[in-house]
Design a protein around this motif. Structure first.
Motif, mmCIF file in Angstrom:
data_model
loop_
_atom_site.group_PDB
_atom_site.id
_atom_site.type_symbol
_atom_site.label_atom_id
_atom_site.label_comp_id
_atom_site.label_asym_id
_atom_site.label_seq_id
_atom_site.Cartn_x
_atom_site.Cartn_y
_atom_site.Cartn_z
ATOM 1 N N PHE A 16 16.360 90.411 45.466
ATOM 2 C CA PHE A 16 16.205 91.414 46.524
ATOM 3 C C PHE A 16 15.413 92.621 46.035
ATOM 4 O O PHE A 16 14.482 93.072 46.696
ATOM 5 C CB PHE A 16 17.577 91.868 47.039
ATOM 6 C CG PHE A 16 17.499 92.986 48.042
ATOM 7 C CD1 PHE A 16 17.194 92.726 49.368
ATOM 8 C CD2 PHE A 16 17.699 94.307 47.648
ATOM 9 C CE1 PHE A 16 17.100 93.764 50.292
ATOM 10 C CE2 PHE A 16 17.608 95.341 48.562
ATOM 11 C CZ PHE A 16 17.312 95.072 49.892
ATOM 12 N N TYR B 193 11.993 92.115 48.082
ATOM 13 C CA TYR B 193 12.024 92.916 49.313
ATOM 14 C C TYR B 193 11.931 94.410 49.027
ATOM 15 O O TYR B 193 11.087 95.114 49.598
ATOM 16 C CB TYR B 193 13.314 92.609 50.079
ATOM 17 C CG TYR B 193 13.437 93.290 51.421
ATOM 18 C CD1 TYR B 193 13.294 92.577 52.605
ATOM 19 C CD2 TYR B 193 13.709 94.650 51.524
ATOM 20 C CE1 TYR B 193 13.411 93.202 53.838
ATOM 21 C CE2 TYR B 193 13.817 95.287 52.737
ATOM 22 C CZ TYR B 193 13.678 94.557 53.894
ATOM 23 O OH TYR B 193 13.786 95.177 55.109
ATOM 24 N N VAL C 34 9.961 94.117 56.923
ATOM 25 C CA VAL C 34 11.095 93.211 56.692
ATOM 26 C C VAL C 34 10.628 91.782 56.440
ATOM 27 O O VAL C 34 11.056 91.126 55.475
ATOM 28 C CB VAL C 34 12.075 93.244 57.875
ATOM 29 C CG1 VAL C 34 13.113 92.122 57.754
ATOM 30 C CG2 VAL C 34 12.774 94.596 57.955
ATOM 31 N N THR C 35 9.739 91.275 57.293
ATOM 32 C CA THR C 35 9.329 89.873 57.175
ATOM 33 C C THR C 35 8.599 89.572 55.869
ATOM 34 O O THR C 35 9.017 88.685 55.114
ATOM 35 C CB THR C 35 8.465 89.453 58.383
ATOM 36 O OG1 THR C 35 9.223 89.642 59.581
ATOM 37 C CG2 THR C 35 8.055 87.990 58.270
ATOM 38 N N GLY D 259 8.608 91.336 53.229
ATOM 39 C CA GLY D 259 9.524 91.666 52.150
ATOM 40 C C GLY D 259 10.461 90.514 51.840
ATOM 41 O O GLY D 259 10.704 90.184 50.669
ATOM 42 N N LEU D 260 10.989 89.879 52.878
ATOM 43 C CA LEU D 260 11.870 88.723 52.686
ATOM 44 C C LEU D 260 11.111 87.547 52.079
ATOM 45 O O LEU D 260 11.670 86.775 51.296
ATOM 46 C CB LEU D 260 12.505 88.321 54.011
ATOM 47 C CG LEU D 260 13.604 89.256 54.532
ATOM 48 C CD1 LEU D 260 14.062 88.832 55.926
ATOM 49 C CD2 LEU D 260 14.799 89.273 53.571
ATOM 50 N N THR E 252 8.726 87.758 49.891
ATOM 51 C CA THR E 252 8.617 87.993 48.453
ATOM 52 C C THR E 252 9.943 87.703 47.758
ATOM 53 O O THR E 252 9.964 87.183 46.642
ATOM 54 C CB THR E 252 8.174 89.442 48.147
ATOM 55 O OG1 THR E 252 9.123 90.355 48.681
ATOM 56 C CG2 THR E 252 6.809 89.726 48.747
ATOM 57 N N SER E 253 11.055 88.033 48.413
ATOM 58 C CA SER E 253 12.358 87.725 47.817
ATOM 59 C C SER E 253 12.578 86.221 47.725
ATOM 60 O O SER E 253 13.145 85.728 46.742
ATOM 61 C CB SER E 253 13.486 88.373 48.629
ATOM 62 O OG SER E 253 13.620 89.743 48.300
ATOM 63 N N LEU E 254 12.138 85.486 48.740
ATOM 64 C CA LEU E 254 12.253 84.024 48.672
ATOM 65 C C LEU E 254 11.520 83.473 47.457
ATOM 66 O O LEU E 254 12.020 82.578 46.764
ATOM 67 C CB LEU E 254 11.698 83.390 49.953
ATOM 68 C CG LEU E 254 12.630 83.277 51.155
ATOM 69 C CD1 LEU E 254 11.871 82.708 52.353
ATOM 70 C CD2 LEU E 254 13.844 82.406 50.829
ATOM 71 N N TRP F 231 13.656 84.373 44.421
ATOM 72 C CA TRP F 231 14.917 83.627 44.367
ATOM 73 C C TRP F 231 14.684 82.194 43.892
ATOM 74 O O TRP F 231 15.549 81.590 43.275
ATOM 75 C CB TRP F 231 15.600 83.637 45.723
ATOM 76 C CG TRP F 231 16.324 84.921 46.013
ATOM 77 C CD1 TRP F 231 16.987 85.706 45.120
ATOM 78 C CD2 TRP F 231 16.454 85.571 47.284
ATOM 79 N NE1 TRP F 231 17.523 86.804 45.749
ATOM 80 C CE2 TRP F 231 17.214 86.757 47.081
ATOM 81 C CE3 TRP F 231 16.002 85.278 48.577
ATOM 82 C CZ2 TRP F 231 17.541 87.631 48.111
ATOM 83 C CZ3 TRP F 231 16.328 86.155 49.608
ATOM 84 C CH2 TRP F 231 17.085 87.313 49.380
ATOM 85 N N THR G 102 10.201 78.661 50.732
ATOM 86 C CA THR G 102 9.180 79.703 50.634
ATOM 87 C C THR G 102 7.858 79.233 51.218
ATOM 88 O O THR G 102 7.200 79.954 51.976
ATOM 89 C CB THR G 102 8.970 80.109 49.162
ATOM 90 O OG1 THR G 102 10.208 80.564 48.621
ATOM 91 C CG2 THR G 102 7.928 81.212 49.046
ATOM 92 N N TYR H 113 4.493 82.327 58.655
ATOM 93 C CA TYR H 113 4.013 83.707 58.686
ATOM 94 C C TYR H 113 2.522 83.769 59.017
ATOM 95 O O TYR H 113 2.093 84.538 59.898
ATOM 96 C CB TYR H 113 4.279 84.372 57.331
ATOM 97 C CG TYR H 113 3.806 85.798 57.229
ATOM 98 C CD1 TYR H 113 4.490 86.823 57.860
ATOM 99 C CD2 TYR H 113 2.666 86.128 56.474
ATOM 100 C CE1 TYR H 113 4.066 88.145 57.760
ATOM 101 C CE2 TYR H 113 2.237 87.441 56.365
ATOM 102 C CZ TYR H 113 2.945 88.446 57.013
ATOM 103 O OH TYR H 113 2.514 89.739 56.917
#
Length: 297
Positions: free
Chosen positions: A135, A139, A163-164, A166-167, A169-171, A174, A216, A223
Motif C-alpha cells: 500500500f 498507492y 485512486v485507480t 494508485g491501486l 501500482t499496489s497490485l 503486492w 495486475t 484501465y
C-alpha cells in the motif's frame, strides 16, 4: 565520521526499482512544473528511499544477501544518523513544495521505520507487512508523488483519478513483494521474522505472485481500454512480455530445484522489471503529455 559501509547500506541505486510509481504519477500529472518535478524526484529517490533502506539495515543487521547488496558490510553506528539525516533532507525538500507534501513524506518515513524497528517490527507479521508495504510503496507513494508534482494537498489521495492508478501500482507491488523475500528464508527464520514468503513456502510464493501478476495484467488492460488508449495497451503488454518470460523461466527452475530461489535470480527479476516498467512509464509520460509532439516528433 561516515563509513563506506553506511553509504553502501543506503542502497541508493535500489531506488531504481521504485521509480515506475513516480513515472506513472508523472504521466498523469495535469500541471507539470520542472522545479517541482526535480524536487519530488530528489526527495523520493535520492533521500527518502535511501533513508528507509539505511534505517532498516541498521536494525536488521543482515549477514546474508539483501536487496541491492549481495554481501552486506557490517553495520556501524553512524548508519542510524546518516539515515536520519537523509530523512530530514527529504522533508526539507518536500517543504520547498508544500507542508502537505512534506507531511506525506514524513508519514511514509515513519511507517518505513516501524517496518523494522524492534518495538513494532511490522516485518515479522506476514500479511500485515505484505499489505502495508504494498500500500505505502504503491498507492500512497503514487498519491504522494502526484500531490507533490501538482502542488496539491492530502485530499488528492481520495480522488478517483488517483485512486485507480494508485491501486494498480499496489497490485504490482503486492505481486512482487513476496519474491523479494524468497531468498532470505534462512536469515528471516533465525531472526524470528515470519515473512509472507516463509509462510507460503517457496513454491507457494511463486503461485501467489503468479495470481497477482495475472490480476495486475488484467487490471491494466481494463484501465487502458477504459481510457480508450488501445495503442498504449499494446506497448504495455510488449513491455511486460520479457518480465513474464523471466518469471516463468525462473518458476520452471524452482519447480525442479528450490535452490534457484537465490539472490541472483531475485535481483534479475527486479532488474528486468524495473527496466521494462520504467521504460514503459516514461513512454506513457511522453505520449500522455504529448511532449514529443510539441517538439515535432
Amino acid at each position: 565520521m561516515i563509513t563506506r559501509s553506511s553509504i553502501s547500506h543506503l542502497r541508493i541505486p535500489f531506488s531504481l526499482f521504485l521509480m515506475p510509481v513516480f513515472f506513472f504519477a508523472l504521466a498523469l500529472t495535469p500541471n507539470l512544473n520542472e522545479g517541482r518535478l526535480a524536487l519530488v524526484f530528489l526527495a523520493l529517490h535520492l533521500f527518502l528511499y535511501p533513508s528507509s533502506n539505511g534505517y532498516n539495515s541498521f536494525f536488521d543487521r543482515d549477514e546474508e544477501s539483501i536487496g541491492g547488496l549481495k554481501n552486506p558490510p557490517k553495520v556501524t553506528q553512524d548508519l542510524f544518523w546518516l539515515a536520519q539525516s537523509f530523512f530530514v533532507i527529504a522533508l526539507i525538500l518536500g517543504a520547498l513544495i508544500s507542508w502537505s507534501f512534506a507531511s506525506m513524506l514524513a508519514v511514509y518515513g515513519l511507517v518505513s521505520m516501524a517496518y523494522s524497528h524492534p518495538s513494532i517490527r511490522i516485518k515479522k507479521y506476514p500479511w500485515a507487512s505484505w499489505l502495508i508495504a504494498g500500500f505505502f510503496q504503491g498507492y500512497f507513494t503514487f498519491a504522494m508523488a502526484y500531490a507533490g508534482l501538482s502542488d496539491l494537498g492530502w485530499h488528492v489521495i481520495f480522488k478517483a483519478h488517483v485512486v485507480t492508478p494508485g491501486l494498480l501500482t499496489s497490485l504490482m507491488l503486492w505481486g512482487n513483494y513476496p519474491l523479494t523475500q524468497v531468498y532470505q528464508h534462512g536469515e528471516d527464520s533465525r531472526r524470528g521474522d515470519l515473512t509472507l514468503s516463509l509462510k507460503l513456502g517457496i513454491k507457494g510464493t511463486f503461485l501467489f505472485s503468479s495470481l497477482f501478476f495475472a490480476l495486475t495484467g488484467l487490471a491494466f488492460v481494463w484501465y487502458f481500454l477504459d481510457k480508450n488508449q488501445d495503442s498504449i495497451l499494446w506497448v504495455y503488454l510488449g513491455a511486460m512480455a520479457p518480465v513474464m518470460l523471466f518469471f516463468l523461466i525462473w518458476f520452471g527452475f524452482i519447480r525442479k530445484d528450490e535452490k534457484y530461489a537465490s539472490y541472483s535470480w531475485a535481483m534479475g527479476m527486479n532488474s528486468i522489471s524495473a527496466i521494462c516498467l520504467n521504460a514503459f512509464f516514461i513512454y506513457y509520460f511522453l505520449e500522455n503529455t504529448q511532449i514529443l509532439q510539441v517538439f515535432g516528433y
